[in-house]
Scaffold this active site. Sequence first.
Site, PDB file in Angstrom:
ATOM      1  N   PRO A  87     -24.588  15.453  15.573  1.00 23.68           N
ATOM      2  CA  PRO A  87     -23.991  15.791  14.271  1.00 23.68           C
ATOM      3  C   PRO A  87     -25.047  16.276  13.272  1.00 23.68           C
ATOM      4  O   PRO A  87     -24.711  16.936  12.297  1.00 23.68           O
ATOM      5  CB  PRO A  87     -23.375  14.474  13.784  1.00 23.68           C
ATOM      6  CG  PRO A  87     -23.376  13.545  14.948  1.00 23.68           C
ATOM      7  CD  PRO A  87     -24.393  14.032  15.925  1.00 23.68           C
ATOM      8  N   GLU A 114     -23.535   5.017  18.276  1.00 17.17           N
ATOM      9  CA  GLU A 114     -23.814   5.327  16.874  1.00 17.17           C
ATOM     10  C   GLU A 114     -24.903   6.383  16.750  1.00 17.17           C
ATOM     11  O   GLU A 114     -25.042   7.042  15.735  1.00 17.17           O
ATOM     12  CB  GLU A 114     -24.208   4.051  16.110  1.00 17.17           C
ATOM     13  CG  GLU A 114     -23.091   3.447  15.277  1.00 17.17           C
ATOM     14  CD  GLU A 114     -22.169   4.467  14.613  1.00 17.17           C
ATOM     15  OE1 GLU A 114     -22.571   5.030  13.569  1.00 17.17           O
ATOM     16  OE2 GLU A 114     -21.054   4.702  15.125  1.00 17.17           O
ATOM     17  N   ARG A 151     -19.181  33.188  28.464  1.00 15.75           N
ATOM     18  CA  ARG A 151     -18.441  34.449  28.418  1.00 15.75           C
ATOM     19  C   ARG A 151     -19.306  35.609  27.948  1.00 15.75           C
ATOM     20  O   ARG A 151     -18.920  36.775  28.095  1.00 15.75           O
ATOM     21  CB  ARG A 151     -17.146  34.323  27.626  1.00 15.75           C
ATOM     22  CG  ARG A 151     -17.298  33.803  26.239  1.00 15.75           C
ATOM     23  CD  ARG A 151     -15.971  33.554  25.593  1.00 15.75           C
ATOM     24  NE  ARG A 151     -15.154  34.759  25.437  1.00 15.75           N
ATOM     25  CZ  ARG A 151     -15.467  35.772  24.646  1.00 15.75           C
ATOM     26  NH1 ARG A 151     -16.569  35.754  23.961  1.00 15.75           N
ATOM     27  NH2 ARG A 151     -14.677  36.825  24.557  1.00 15.75           N
ATOM     28  N   ASP A 165     -16.463  42.801  21.474  1.00 18.24           N
ATOM     29  CA  ASP A 165     -16.614  41.547  20.733  1.00 18.24           C
ATOM     30  C   ASP A 165     -17.718  41.671  19.683  1.00 18.24           C
ATOM     31  O   ASP A 165     -17.544  41.272  18.548  1.00 18.24           O
ATOM     32  CB  ASP A 165     -17.031  40.409  21.680  1.00 18.24           C
ATOM     33  CG  ASP A 165     -15.839  39.620  22.172  1.00 18.24           C
ATOM     34  OD1 ASP A 165     -14.708  40.114  21.989  1.00 18.24           O
ATOM     35  OD2 ASP A 165     -16.049  38.540  22.723  1.00 18.24           O
TER      36      ASP A 165
HETATM   37  C1  9D3 Z   1     -23.344   8.382  10.113  1.00 23.54           C
HETATM   38  C2  9D3 Z   1     -22.394   8.079  11.161  1.00 23.54           C
HETATM   39  N1  9D3 Z   1     -22.075   9.104  12.146  1.00 23.54           N
HETATM   40  C3  9D3 Z   1     -22.740  10.380  11.943  1.00 23.54           C
HETATM   41  C4  9D3 Z   1     -21.782  11.427  11.511  1.00 23.54           C
HETATM   42  C5  9D3 Z   1     -22.428   8.501  13.428  1.00 23.54           C
HETATM   43  C6  9D3 Z   1     -21.997   9.308  14.580  1.00 23.54           C
HETATM   44  C7  9D3 Z   1     -20.710   9.742  14.728  1.00 23.54           C
HETATM   45  C8  9D3 Z   1     -20.324  10.482  15.844  1.00 23.54           C
HETATM   46  C9  9D3 Z   1     -22.916   9.595  15.560  1.00 23.54           C
HETATM   47  C10 9D3 Z   1     -22.533  10.321  16.677  1.00 23.54           C
HETATM   48  C11 9D3 Z   1     -21.243  10.735  16.814  1.00 23.54           C
HETATM   49  C12 9D3 Z   1     -20.847  11.498  18.010  1.00 23.54           C
HETATM   50  N2  9D3 Z   1     -20.869  12.962  17.770  1.00 23.54           N
HETATM   51  C13 9D3 Z   1     -21.670  13.766  18.432  1.00 23.54           C
HETATM   52  O1  9D3 Z   1     -22.395  13.298  19.284  1.00 23.54           O
HETATM   53  C14 9D3 Z   1     -21.681  15.182  18.153  1.00 23.54           C
HETATM   54  C15 9D3 Z   1     -20.989  15.958  17.163  1.00 23.54           C
HETATM   55  C16 9D3 Z   1     -20.065  15.611  16.128  1.00 23.54           C
HETATM   56  O2  9D3 Z   1     -19.667  14.456  15.920  1.00 23.54           O
HETATM   57  N3  9D3 Z   1     -19.581  16.640  15.339  1.00 23.54           N
HETATM   58  C17 9D3 Z   1     -19.939  17.930  15.507  1.00 23.54           C
HETATM   59  N4  9D3 Z   1     -20.810  18.286  16.434  1.00 23.54           N
HETATM   60  C18 9D3 Z   1     -21.321  17.312  17.245  1.00 23.54           C
HETATM   61  S1  9D3 Z   1     -22.422  17.581  18.466  1.00 23.54           S
HETATM   62  C19 9D3 Z   1     -22.486  16.001  18.914  1.00 23.54           C
END
Ligand code: 9D3
Length: 233
Positions: A87, A114, A151, A165
Amino acid sequence: MRIDIITIFPEAFSPLDLSIIGRAREAGFLDLQIHNLRDFTTDRHRKVDDKSFGGGVGMVMMVAPVAKALEKAREVNPKAEIIMLSPAGQIFNQELARKLSRKKGLILICGHYEGMDERIADLCDRQISIGDYVLSAGETAALVVVDAVTRLLPGVLPEGAAEQDSFSDNLLDWPHYTRPARWRGVGVPEVLLSGDHKKIAAWRQKTAEERTKKLRPDLWKKYDHQKTGRTLP
Ligand code: 9D3
């Protein structure tokens, strides 16, 4: 292209057996290998996560099994770019998909829990997020990256489709219609039935641009810049 995926849920990747990606694999354009992270553990419980130093809820993915899986993947995919789905990563878009499609190979690491031990990030060349929403794990994000990149590999799409594209990067599609020409009293734009291909092309370009301007001003800015070199306010 060779793509290696490191995950605790190998089953999550069955969508890549289907459709365009499935065919790309059968035709040899994509060589996809999934590595089960639990195969790189050394304890009886095949443990891949542990409590967070400093306390708090939720578990953290351990660095050692990931490092071992990476070593294995790099043996078979030595020139690959190593990417962690996270994230906190750079937001994925078509431009990045194009860039990745030109790499020698990719190794994707899917996070869980987490979070990941920060020392995993040190083993990676980049981190990618697919957008600002919270997923339960990195697997769905890895699917998105593999789909968008595959793709674009030479030979995967019919001749000319990828160029088409790229011509329409940052532009929404024009409206499409198929038979019947009248359905529950609703017709289709007359020009599409005219047989005048020049007029049809012009109409499609115009409606695509109008739609993009109205529905996605952010994309329109990029498209206009790419086409004219000017910077809109
Ligand atoms: C602060 C709490 N969270 C961060 C936003 C903790 C958290 C939530 C979800 C940590 C990891 C995850 C799992 N998500 C992913 O591994 C992930 C992800 C996402 O949640 N949104 C967009 N792209 C991605 S790429 C990997």
